[in-house]
Design a protein around this motif. Structure first.
Motif, PDB file in Angstrom:
ATOM      1  N   GLY A 181       6.817  87.529  27.368  1.00  0.00           N
ATOM      2  CA  GLY A 181       6.724  85.877  27.812  1.00  0.00           C
ATOM      3  C   GLY A 181       8.210  86.023  27.944  1.00  0.00           C
ATOM      4  O   GLY A 181       9.086  85.003  28.270  1.00  0.00           O
ATOM      5  N   GLY A 182       9.084  87.553  28.840  1.00  0.00           N
ATOM      6  CA  GLY A 182      10.081  87.404  29.433  1.00  0.00           C
ATOM      7  C   GLY A 182       9.545  86.367  31.503  1.00  0.00           C
ATOM      8  O   GLY A 182       8.978  85.649  31.730  1.00  0.00           O
ATOM      9  N   ARG A 183      11.370  85.974  31.162  1.00  0.00           N
ATOM     10  CA  ARG A 183      12.086  84.644  32.421  1.00  0.00           C
ATOM     11  C   ARG A 183      12.342  85.721  33.906  1.00  0.00           C
ATOM     12  O   ARG A 183      13.263  86.347  33.633  1.00  0.00           O
ATOM     13  CB  ARG A 183      13.033  84.415  31.542  1.00  0.00           C
ATOM     14  N   CYS A 184      11.477  85.719  34.317  1.00  0.00           N
ATOM     15  CA  CYS A 184      11.923  86.705  35.744  1.00  0.00           C
ATOM     16  C   CYS A 184      12.759  86.443  36.567  1.00  0.00           C
ATOM     17  O   CYS A 184      13.258  85.473  36.952  1.00  0.00           O
ATOM     18  CB  CYS A 184      10.038  85.955  36.775  1.00  0.00           C
ATOM     19  N   ILE A 185      14.500  87.568  36.140  1.00  0.00           N
ATOM     20  CA  ILE A 185      14.919  87.433  37.206  1.00  0.00           C
ATOM     21  C   ILE A 185      14.657  87.690  38.198  1.00  0.00           C
ATOM     22  O   ILE A 185      15.006  87.361  39.490  1.00  0.00           O
ATOM     23  CB  ILE A 185      16.234  88.006  36.102  1.00  0.00           C
ATOM     24  N   TRP A 188      17.232  89.415  20.707  1.00  0.00           N
ATOM     25  CA  TRP A 188      16.140  90.597  19.469  1.00  0.00           C
ATOM     26  C   TRP A 188      15.187  89.559  18.795  1.00  0.00           C
ATOM     27  O   TRP A 188      13.812  90.241  18.123  1.00  0.00           O
ATOM     28  CB  TRP A 188      17.368  91.229  18.481  1.00  0.00           C
ATOM     29  N   ASP A 189      15.389  88.655  18.405  1.00  0.00           N
ATOM     30  CA  ASP A 189      14.653  87.406  17.017  1.00  0.00           C
ATOM     31  C   ASP A 189      13.780  87.276  17.991  1.00  0.00           C
ATOM     32  O   ASP A 189      12.362  87.102  17.275  1.00  0.00           O
ATOM     33  CB  ASP A 189      15.408  86.163  17.020  1.00  0.00           C
ATOM     34  N   GLY A 190      13.642  86.888  19.122  1.00  0.00           N
ATOM     35  CA  GLY A 190      12.331  86.652  20.425  1.00  0.00           C
ATOM     36  C   GLY A 190      11.141  87.716  20.308  1.00  0.00           C
ATOM     37  O   GLY A 190      10.258  87.588  20.620  1.00  0.00           O
ATOM     38  N   PHE A 191      12.320  88.411  20.740  1.00  0.00           N
ATOM     39  CA  PHE A 191      11.894  90.125  21.042  1.00  0.00           C
ATOM     40  C   PHE A 191      10.158  90.323  19.574  1.00  0.00           C
ATOM     41  O   PHE A 191       9.170  90.979  19.501  1.00  0.00           O
ATOM     42  CB  PHE A 191      12.363  91.450  21.159  1.00  0.00           C
ATOM     43  N   TYR A 221      16.678  92.480  27.802  1.00  0.00           N
ATOM     44  CA  TYR A 221      15.843  91.962  28.831  1.00  0.00           C
ATOM     45  C   TYR A 221      14.922  93.084  28.552  1.00  0.00           C
ATOM     46  O   TYR A 221      14.836  94.163  28.551  1.00  0.00           O
ATOM     47  CB  TYR A 221      16.922  92.365  30.659  1.00  0.00           C
ATOM     48  N   LEU A 222      13.964  92.914  29.838  1.00  0.00           N
ATOM     49  CA  LEU A 222      12.951  93.417  29.488  1.00  0.00           C
ATOM     50  C   LEU A 222      12.179  94.277  31.591  1.00  0.00           C
ATOM     51  O   LEU A 222      12.586  93.489  32.414  1.00  0.00           O
ATOM     52  CB  LEU A 222      11.904  92.706  29.449  1.00  0.00           C
ATOM     53  N   HIS A 223      12.744  95.534  31.775  1.00  0.00           N
ATOM     54  CA  HIS A 223      12.292  96.129  32.963  1.00  0.00           C
ATOM     55  C   HIS A 223      11.515  97.489  32.893  1.00  0.00           C
ATOM     56  O   HIS A 223      11.076  98.105  31.522  1.00  0.00           O
ATOM     57  CB  HIS A 223      14.309  97.224  32.860  1.00  0.00           C
ATOM     58  N   ARG A 232       5.447  81.126  39.712  1.00  0.00           N
ATOM     59  CA  ARG A 232       5.830  80.207  39.400  1.00  0.00           C
ATOM     60  C   ARG A 232       4.955  78.944  38.842  1.00  0.00           C
ATOM     61  O   ARG A 232       5.228  77.811  39.015  1.00  0.00           O
ATOM     62  CB  ARG A 232       5.047  79.607  41.496  1.00  0.00           C
ATOM     63  N   THR A 233       3.918  79.584  38.242  1.00  0.00           N
ATOM     64  CA  THR A 233       3.196  78.266  38.212  1.00  0.00           C
ATOM     65  C   THR A 233       2.689  78.518  36.668  1.00  0.00           C
ATOM     66  O   THR A 233       2.881  77.227  35.880  1.00  0.00           O
ATOM     67  CB  THR A 233       0.975  78.671  38.222  1.00  0.00           C
ATOM     68  N   GLU A 234       3.457  79.530  35.850  1.00  0.00           N
ATOM     69  CA  GLU A 234       2.804  79.794  34.497  1.00  0.00           C
ATOM     70  C   GLU A 234       3.634  80.496  33.922  1.00  0.00           C
ATOM     71  O   GLU A 234       4.184  80.360  32.968  1.00  0.00           O
ATOM     72  CB  GLU A 234       1.862  81.363  33.947  1.00  0.00           C
ATOM     73  N   GLY A 235       4.580  80.717  34.392  1.00  0.00           N
ATOM     74  CA  GLY A 235       6.356  81.295  33.733  1.00  0.00           C
ATOM     75  C   GLY A 235       5.777  82.985  33.558  1.00  0.00           C
ATOM     76  O   GLY A 235       6.752  84.047  33.918  1.00  0.00           O
ATOM     77  N   ASN A 236       4.963  83.164  32.709  1.00  0.00           N
ATOM     78  CA  ASN A 236       3.904  84.844  32.944  1.00  0.00           C
ATOM     79  C   ASN A 236       2.923  84.697  31.931  1.00  0.00           C
ATOM     80  O   ASN A 236       2.216  83.959  32.279  1.00  0.00           O
ATOM     81  CB  ASN A 236       5.066  85.529  31.690  1.00  0.00           C
TER      82      ASN A 236
END
Length: 225
Positions: free
Chosen positions: A40-44, A69-72, A4-6, A30-34
């Motif tokens: 590229g994180g998904r908003c929680i 971690w692979d995505g990071f 997670y990204l904080h 809402r429109t682009e995701g990030n």
């Protein structure tokens, strides 16, 4: 393993800057995701502290990193630039910030779990806890056992527990969910009504070197709202 990204963001101290930032960020989520070029994180959630409980104005952003971690690694290996492209767009509304990378426990729900279960956390107690180096895994294991013990006994619960990466296992983030502020304040004004919580605080205090809590609310476009 979920990563997670904080981020703790300091808005510009100018009328309307914090709201402009949140409005623009909400539109992007809402429109682009990030924002293009960011991690590229998904908003929680994006949280704002309730006045009198922490530094203000301030915004806490919380995102799940796709691919762990692979995505990071893939993101930052393919984006070697020193500053990501959207940085300039934020200079008018924020003055800086502080980032953490978090590792979720196996009992912490992912964003997909939160959405599937319809989880809501209108009021959150956000705790940043420092423990002795190497102590984070043990602390989180004990916290998970207490979370299971707590179950549905009360209207509040532990939503998630996270080890902060790159800290030699010495820092933990804990997120508590409350239905409203009154339920939270009752744990302060009448602790005798929550003996299991008091017992946890007594046990955890022996492991903690530093403990900071802030009460926050999610924006209306955050999945946890």
């Amino acid at each position: 393993m979920h990563v997670y990204l904080h981020e703790t963001i300091d808005p510009v101290r100018a009328p309307g800057a914090h709201q402009r930032y949140l409005d623009e960020l909400g539109r992007i989520v809402r429109t682009e995701g990030n924002a293009e070029g960011s991690a590229g994180g998904r908003c929680i959630a994006n949280w704002v502290p309730i006045f009198l409980t922490g530094q203000w104005p301030q915004i806490i952003g919380f995102w799940q990193m796709p691919g762990g971690w692979d995505g990071f690694a893939e993101h930052f290996d393919t984006h070697p630039e020193l500053f990501h492209r959207p940085l300039d767009r934020w200079y008018g509304e924020r003055s800086g910030g502080f980032d953490r990378v978090l590792i979720g426990t196996d009992w912490t729900p992912t964003l997909d779990d939160i959405v599937a279960d319809g989880t809501r956390a209108p009021v959150v107690l956000h705790e940043t806890i420092r423990v002795a180096p190497g102590g984070a895994p043990d602390y989180l294991e004990r916290l998970g056992a207490f979370r299971e013990q707590l179950g549905d006994t009360h209207d509040f619960r532990i939503l998630g527990g996270y080890e902060v990466a790159f800290r030699n296992q010495s820092e933990v983030i804990v997120v508590w969910s409350f239905p409203d502020v009154r339920t939270l304040t009752r744990t302060q004004s009448a602790p005798e009504r929550f003996p299991e919580l008091a017992h946890w605080h007594a046990r955890s205090a022996r492991l903690e070197l530093e403990h900071t809590g802030v009460v926050v609310r999610p924006t209306d476009w955050s999945p946890l709202r």
